[in-house]
Design an enzyme around this catalytic site. Structure first.
Site, PDB file in Angstrom:
ATOM      1  CB  SER A  94     -11.845   1.639  -4.772  1.00  0.00           C
ATOM      2  OG  SER A  94     -10.511   1.178  -4.627  1.00  0.00           O
ATOM      3  N   GLY A 120     -11.775   3.045   4.043  1.00  0.00           N
ATOM      4  CA  GLY A 120     -10.829   2.135   3.428  1.00  0.00           C
ATOM      5  C   GLY A 120      -9.878   2.819   2.461  1.00  0.00           C
ATOM      6  CG  HIS A 121      -7.183   0.291   0.289  1.00  0.00           C
ATOM      7  ND1 HIS A 121      -6.272  -0.687   0.050  1.00  0.00           N
ATOM      8  CD2 HIS A 121      -8.382  -0.236  -0.038  1.00  0.00           C
ATOM      9  CE1 HIS A 121      -6.879  -1.750  -0.401  1.00  0.00           C
ATOM     10  NE2 HIS A 121      -8.154  -1.507  -0.468  1.00  0.00           N
ATOM     11  CG  ASN A 122      -7.052   2.727  -3.290  1.00  0.00           C
ATOM     12  OD1 ASN A 122      -5.977   3.228  -2.998  1.00  0.00           O
ATOM     13  ND2 ASN A 122      -7.168   1.459  -3.633  1.00  0.00           N
ATOM     14  CD  GLN A 144      -2.846  -1.438   0.487  1.00  0.00           C
ATOM     15  OE1 GLN A 144      -3.663  -0.532   0.389  1.00  0.00           O
ATOM     16  NE2 GLN A 144      -2.920  -2.545  -0.238  1.00  0.00           N
TER      17      GLN A 144
END
Lengths: 364, 364, 364
Positions: free
Chosen positions: A276, A256-258, A215
């Site tokens: 995302s 969460g990520h993105n 990441q």
């Protein structure tokens, strides 16, 4: 209310000063020189307190109030006894908040607990290179192991600020927050216990074990964002996780990520936003909402409490339910169901249950 | 993507090296000596970045990509312009991850933030007796007040490690984690803010108050487990709480006392696993799932997001809903309901909503 | 069970002593002088351990148990082999817990990890003025920047106690908890990672940004309250947030500003209680329940797991569902739905799913 041990309003404001601040009309007989030093709910307010009266459950208790002053509408003013200085406005709660902000300026952002200003001695800011600057920050070599903190920013006791993190001016970072791999703008408030910038949850699954996906993105938090206690914001995998200007995030929220969140959104407690997702400006997610990954929420959309969203939601719509549906479709379905199950004898009270998608952010 | 302030890939890899690593076929015309130093999503990738192209929303944007290199399938390769070095494989995302792991080896586990290696000066490891050992750990008298930490293990700033805790080799313990009453294996990653080993929630209820039940078990975390930020794992009451080898746990997850989780499970963010549940190997719980106490989830079962599970789930099944049901039973019911409520004019889109039980762990 | 590395029961108790403590009748042949030093579940108990046998899944395994002693009912006693010393009582689990409390007194509240007693050296208590007093606390000027801590109270490593906070006697404050703007009674247990007393989530929303509402109330936590790991309790806006005597709160629970919770309530993990809710005495909220703001829950009411409550619940009622409904109305509706969807071929198992509103707090 009870003695405010933790906040003091100094000399307070007179009723006249409050009236000027809120552009209110004083009811005939109100003493413009009465001095107000506190705020309280209508049933708790004393002669020194300002309160407000709006629609809702307090109307019937209004006559008993001994508040020093009360902001309300012209229509509700007669409900209050003569002893109360009444200030009439179009939007009582909004006016009350403006007065409260003037009475308690130090409550507008958290302190560092152990210092009048600056970085708490016990905060762990990486490493020695702490700099207070009037300019926002200097761009530096990406490998320089230094965090930068803008002027006026408070960093709370026990907070951990990782290498290369940049924090703008007049921010408040709560006790025991950890911030890594992140860039923060100005006037950002991070409440205690937040974890920001750790690895996103990315694995390539397989029968003999899951391969961790590196990441390498960042967390970008723009100006005037607030992040509630113990919330978590993962850094991006292949892009950045971005929280837009003015967005307010409550406690125990997972991002969460993105994920990209736009400006002036409201994300209520315990929401979970999967990787995302894209959330456009002015979106409201009520408490405990879950978004599946890669979902897009259109500008100004609202999602009711506990909804489970796995499809994109168009701009301006209100969705609710599990799975989430447009408008009252879920509630209509549940009502129909109750009729079927009960032989139409008892349906659920649609109006009561429909309150779940009401406005969550302004709870006094 | 934007300059990776927080991770640097060193010299990078050539397209040829990436091809060898991923067993890819280079498209004719690709420059095997082009040097790649970063990774990015397709729409953000620059000439120095590797990206990937798979089914999904990026296919139509592929022609505009200026990525230095892209792993994709033979079928999708023609979508990419000639300027992109294309590497053809059967599983593009898996190949992309392998290359990313080689480019960013330091992103494979969190650092201690304040030290190149070892225990951060500000971590609170009980008490003086910190030992780095090549052997995993020595068994010691149960009353010896010492924690043991294996070689290569990093303990982050402000982390608290309680008496008698044992942590294996090459682990990463995040900033401000607290670990008590626990034994951890090798290569365990605990993200910031986790609380591991505190009392389970056990009371004998009574009208005049609740009697606290002593919790004298432990938390056992096996090799290669990852625990997300701000998650909580209670120690056992009369048995141990066990997290099996290779299981990955996301942020803000609650794991109650006496829970047993098998190997290589995926537990997505904000799941709540009540006391004494048994989760067998290779189970996937999507986000915000709740399990009632004493539930057993069979090997390889999957539970869709936000489901509420109060019955045992047999091996290999997919359940979804509130209450959780096998397969698409809940969704079929909701669809039927919408038809009834709307006079069959509008049903919910079963395909869209059905995505909620899709695979949650691999989000790039 | 496995060797209890973390808790030791000292000399233990004899079967006779356990019998006296629990007012049990010893089965003929039981050795009253057998010494018991541990507790364990029935399938794990060794000759040195006490276990219990109640209704449920362990009855069929009872014959194989090699426990040193077992508390059970007269009716179940014949299931246990002669090698086990059997103690007969009316309520086996309750008796087992009393014996466990006597065996492991040090497990009844968390230690400070790094000190036999008192405030851990690494706790950050504001500022120098830490006082241990036999009287609960002295009332002081509201502006005096000092926290007060009662005698016998333990404050864990890395905990942060803000200015003017008052903590009573014999409390345990967990590692890395942060407590500000709060008054705590006696024997309060706060587990690691809690954030107590930060700003409530209050904004006046507007199209050009959200105005922060000053939060000038406090958090009042009464005697014998327990707060689970990583939970968050916001301070009040215009009144106090109050947690009543004897109430037990699990991990990762969110309690919003101005909430009032009565005495002896049970709030299971991951519940979210929105602002200004009133929860009366003896209420049980099962896991992941969400309450909309301003909801009132009547005395003794129970709310099933994951329910979404937006209407007031009368005293003594059990509600369940999304949206929450009285009794089994939601489950009946879902069952009806399944019949309709399947052409009555397969309904959901109402008994199994109905367990979701079972009693959650006593999980051994």
């Amino acid at each position: 209310m009870n003695p405010p041990f933790f906040f003091s309003s100094g000399r307070g404001l007179t009723v006249r000063e409050i009236g000027e601040l809120t552009k209110a009309t004083l009811r005939a007989g109100a003493d413009p020189e009465r001095r107000i030093s506190g705020i309280a709910a209508l049933d708790r307010a004393t002669i020194r307190d300002l309160t407000f009266l709006d629609r809702g459950r307090f109307v019937e208790k209004a006559g008993a109030s001994v508040a020093g002053a009360c902001v309300t509408t012209e229509g509700l003013a007669p409900r209050l006894a003569e002893r109360v200085c009444v200030l009439c406005v179009a939007e009582p709660y909004r006016a009350f908040v403006e007065a409260a902000r003037a009475l308690f300026p130090e409550a507008l952002r958290p302190s560092s607990l152990f210092d009048a200003s600056g970085v708490a001695a016990t905060a762990l800011v990486h490493p020695a290179a702490l700099q207070r600057r009037s300019d926002r920050w200097l761009h530096r070599s990406p490998t320089a192991p230094r965090a930068e903190v803008g002027s006026g920013t408070l960093i709370g006791a026990g907070a951990v600020i990782g290498p290369n993190v940049r924090i703008g001016r007049n921010c408040s970072i709560g006790a025991r927050a950890s911030i890594t791999n992140a860039l923060l703008g100005d006037r950002v408030i991070v409440h205690p216990g937040c974890s920001i910038g750790q690895d996103g949850f990315g694995f390539v699954m397989g029968p003999r074990g899951h391969r961790k996906v590196p990441q390498v993105g960042r967390v970008i938090i723009q100006d005037d964002v607030e992040v509630g206690a113990n919330s978590t914001i993962d850094r991006g995998g292949v892009r950045d996780t971005v929280i837009g200007e003015g967005t307010k995030i409550d406690n125990l929220v997972q991002i969460g990520h993105n994920v990209t969140i736009g400006r002036n959104c409201i994300i209520v407690s315990q929401c979970g936003i999967s990787g995302s997702c894209t959330i456009n400006d002015h979106v409201v997610l009520a408490g405990q909402v879950g978004l599946a990954d890669n979902v897009t929420i259109g500008e100004g959309a609202m999602v009711g409490a506990q909804s489970g969203v796995s499809a994109d939601i168009p701009a301006g719509e209100k969705w609710f339910g599990y799975p989430a549906m447009r408008g009252r479709a879920y509630m209509r379905g549940i009502m129909k169901l109750q009729q079927l199950a009960a032989g139409r004898k008892r349906g659920v009270d649609l109006n009561a249950a429909g309150d779940m998608d009401d406005h969550p952010a302004d709870k006094g």
